[in-house]
Design a protein around this motif. Structure first.
Motif, PDB file in Angstrom:
ATOM      1  N   VAL A   1     -26.292   6.550  20.541  1.00  0.00           N
ATOM      2  CA  VAL A   1     -25.476   6.660  21.754  1.00  0.00           C
ATOM      3  C   VAL A   1     -24.036   6.241  21.512  1.00  0.00           C
ATOM      4  CG1 VAL A   1     -27.424   6.510  23.340  1.00  0.00           C
ATOM      5  CG2 VAL A   1     -26.257   4.427  22.631  1.00  0.00           C
ATOM      6  N   ASP A   2     -23.842   5.440  20.485  1.00  0.00           N
ATOM      7  CA  ASP A   2     -22.510   5.131  19.991  1.00  0.00           C
ATOM      8  C   ASP A   2     -22.665   4.669  18.544  1.00  0.00           C
ATOM      9  OD1 ASP A   2     -23.026   2.261  19.956  1.00  0.00           O
ATOM     10  OD2 ASP A   2     -22.506   2.173  22.076  1.00  0.00           O
ATOM     11  N   SER A   3     -21.592   4.237  17.914  1.00  0.00           N
ATOM     12  CA  SER A   3     -21.654   3.922  16.479  1.00  0.00           C
ATOM     13  C   SER A   3     -22.510   2.703  16.154  1.00  0.00           C
ATOM     14  CB  SER A   3     -20.246   3.730  15.925  1.00  0.00           C
ATOM     15  OG  SER A   3     -19.611   2.646  16.576  1.00  0.00           O
ATOM     16  N   ASP A   4     -22.869   1.901  17.169  1.00  0.00           N
ATOM     17  CA  ASP A   4     -23.648   0.686  16.931  1.00  0.00           C
ATOM     18  C   ASP A   4     -24.950   0.618  17.718  1.00  0.00           C
ATOM     19  OD1 ASP A   4     -21.823  -0.484  15.093  1.00  0.00           O
ATOM     20  OD2 ASP A   4     -20.532  -1.054  16.762  1.00  0.00           O
ATOM     21  N   THR A   5     -25.371   1.715  18.377  1.00  0.00           N
ATOM     22  CA  THR A   5     -26.561   1.692  19.220  1.00  0.00           C
ATOM     23  C   THR A   5     -27.402   2.939  18.978  1.00  0.00           C
ATOM     24  OG1 THR A   5     -25.219   0.587  20.911  1.00  0.00           O
ATOM     25  CG2 THR A   5     -27.403   1.339  21.577  1.00  0.00           C
ATOM     26  N   LEU A   6     -28.704   2.728  18.706  1.00  0.00           N
ATOM     27  CA  LEU A   6     -29.654   3.807  18.470  1.00  0.00           C
ATOM     28  C   LEU A   6     -30.799   3.682  19.469  1.00  0.00           C
ATOM     29  CD1 LEU A   6     -31.176   6.031  16.831  1.00  0.00           C
ATOM     30  CD2 LEU A   6     -31.925   4.192  15.286  1.00  0.00           C
ATOM     31  N   HIS A   7     -31.086   4.754  20.197  1.00  0.00           N
ATOM     32  CA  HIS A   7     -32.262   4.817  21.059  1.00  0.00           C
ATOM     33  C   HIS A   7     -33.328   5.595  20.311  1.00  0.00           C
ATOM     34  CE1 HIS A   7     -30.011   4.168  25.124  1.00  0.00           C
ATOM     35  NE2 HIS A   7     -29.718   3.262  24.216  1.00  0.00           N
ATOM     36  N   HIS A   8     -34.464   4.939  20.055  1.00  0.00           N
ATOM     37  CA  HIS A   8     -35.533   5.566  19.262  1.00  0.00           C
ATOM     38  C   HIS A   8     -36.879   4.992  19.676  1.00  0.00           C
ATOM     39  CE1 HIS A   8     -38.171   6.403  15.910  1.00  0.00           C
ATOM     40  NE2 HIS A   8     -38.164   5.147  15.536  1.00  0.00           N
ATOM     41  N   GLY A   9     -37.827   5.859  19.980  1.00  0.00           N
ATOM     42  CA  GLY A   9     -39.192   5.440  20.294  1.00  0.00           C
ATOM     43  C   GLY A   9     -39.282   4.508  21.486  1.00  0.00           C
ATOM     44  N   GLY A  10     -38.436   4.712  22.491  1.00  0.00           N
ATOM     45  CA  GLY A  10     -38.443   3.854  23.671  1.00  0.00           C
ATOM     46  C   GLY A  10     -37.820   2.491  23.436  1.00  0.00           C
ATOM     47  N   MET A  11     -37.187   2.304  22.284  1.00  0.00           N
ATOM     48  CA  MET A  11     -36.551   1.027  21.951  1.00  0.00           C
ATOM     49  C   MET A  11     -35.060   1.235  21.744  1.00  0.00           C
ATOM     50  SD  MET A  11     -39.365  -0.333  19.203  1.00  0.00           S
ATOM     51  CE  MET A  11     -39.493   1.255  18.390  1.00  0.00           C
ATOM     52  N   ILE A  12     -34.333   0.135  21.785  1.00  0.00           N
ATOM     53  CA  ILE A  12     -32.903   0.170  21.498  1.00  0.00           C
ATOM     54  C   ILE A  12     -32.662  -0.636  20.234  1.00  0.00           C
ATOM     55  CG2 ILE A  12     -30.592  -0.404  22.319  1.00  0.00           C
ATOM     56  CD1 ILE A  12     -31.691  -0.145  25.183  1.00  0.00           C
ATOM     57  N   PHE A  13     -32.047  -0.012  19.255  1.00  0.00           N
ATOM     58  CA  PHE A  13     -31.689  -0.652  17.993  1.00  0.00           C
ATOM     59  C   PHE A  13     -30.176  -0.843  17.950  1.00  0.00           C
ATOM     60  CE2 PHE A  13     -35.728   1.218  17.072  1.00  0.00           C
ATOM     61  CZ  PHE A  13     -36.300   0.468  16.074  1.00  0.00           C
ATOM     62  N   TYR A  14     -29.775  -1.929  17.316  1.00  0.00           N
ATOM     63  CA  TYR A  14     -28.352  -2.225  17.151  1.00  0.00           C
ATOM     64  C   TYR A  14     -28.056  -2.318  15.665  1.00  0.00           C
ATOM     65  CZ  TYR A  14     -28.991  -3.412  22.017  1.00  0.00           C
ATOM     66  OH  TYR A  14     -29.319  -3.351  23.356  1.00  0.00           O
ATOM     67  N   ARG A  15     -26.863  -1.841  15.319  1.00  0.00           N
ATOM     68  CA  ARG A  15     -26.448  -1.931  13.916  1.00  0.00           C
ATOM     69  C   ARG A  15     -26.340  -3.402  13.532  1.00  0.00           C
ATOM     70  NH1 ARG A  15     -23.705   1.551  10.568  1.00  0.00           N
ATOM     71  NH2 ARG A  15     -23.104   2.898  12.291  1.00  0.00           N
ATOM     72  N   GLU A  16     -26.946  -3.749  12.407  1.00  0.00           N
ATOM     73  CA  GLU A  16     -26.868  -5.129  11.930  1.00  0.00           C
ATOM     74  C   GLU A  16     -25.452  -5.382  11.403  1.00  0.00           C
ATOM     75  OE1 GLU A  16     -29.976  -7.713   9.695  1.00  0.00           O
ATOM     76  OE2 GLU A  16     -28.860  -6.567   8.202  1.00  0.00           O
ATOM     77  N   LYS A  17     -24.852  -6.407  11.901  1.00  0.00           N
ATOM     78  CA  LYS A  17     -23.497  -6.775  11.461  1.00  0.00           C
ATOM     79  C   LYS A  17     -23.601  -7.591  10.185  1.00  0.00           C
ATOM     80  CE  LYS A  17     -21.652  -5.038  15.150  1.00  0.00           C
ATOM     81  NZ  LYS A  17     -20.989  -3.765  15.128  1.00  0.00           N
ATOM     82  N   THR A  18     -22.763  -7.253   9.225  1.00  0.00           N
ATOM     83  CA  THR A  18     -22.792  -8.002   7.942  1.00  0.00           C
ATOM     84  C   THR A  18     -21.772  -9.095   7.918  1.00  0.00           C
ATOM     85  OG1 THR A  18     -21.323  -6.357   6.966  1.00  0.00           O
ATOM     86  CG2 THR A  18     -23.685  -6.083   6.631  1.00  0.00           C
TER      87      THR A  18
END
Length: 130
Positions: free
Chosen positions: A113-130
């Motif tokens: 949905v944006d460069s740091d957010t993924l909607h997948h399998g009914g879940m929301i994933f966030y890009r891990e910050k290093t």
């Protein structure tokens, strides 16, 4: 006498149609189904096809329980809780859409949905910050 021959020919045709590999430039490649409704419902990708997109790296649910790494080889590795490599397989990113083909046979998809957010399998994933 013709019926047994017909049965053999039909069996050969069905078997040929169900083979899940194609040969491209002398190398066998896996075929993967797509979710499109096009007449051709398969797409070809090698197991280690390099990926070039802005979403490479680790994606984590808000609670940290599920961690999914999108590798540049076109493979992903997903950990669940303390279980490392709970799911592994191939993926392909097209625009902001991602399709997954797990090694166990199931398929899934998602949307960035944006460069740091993924909607997948009914879940929301966030890009891990290093």
């Amino acid at each position: 006498m013709r019926d047994p021959l017909l049965l053999i020919v039909a069996t050969i045709i069905v078997t040929a149609l169900s083979i899940s590999a194609v040969v491209h430039n002398g190398k066998a490649e896996d075929t993967m189904p797509t979710k499109s409704n096009n007449a051709s419902n398969t797409d070809t990708i090698t197991n280690d096809q390099p990926q070039s997109h802005p979403y490479l790296g680790m994606w984590v649910t808000g609670d940290g329980r599920i961690r999914q790494e999108l590798l540049p080889t076109g493979r992903y590795d997903e950990a669940r809780g303390t279980r490392r490599s709970a799911y592994q397989g191939r993926y392909r990113v097209t625009g902001t859409h991602i399709d997954y083909w797990d090694d166990t046979g199931f398929t899934a998809d998602g949307t960035f949905v944006d460069s740091d957010t993924l909607h997948h399998g009914g879940m929301i994933f966030y890009r891990e910050k290093t």
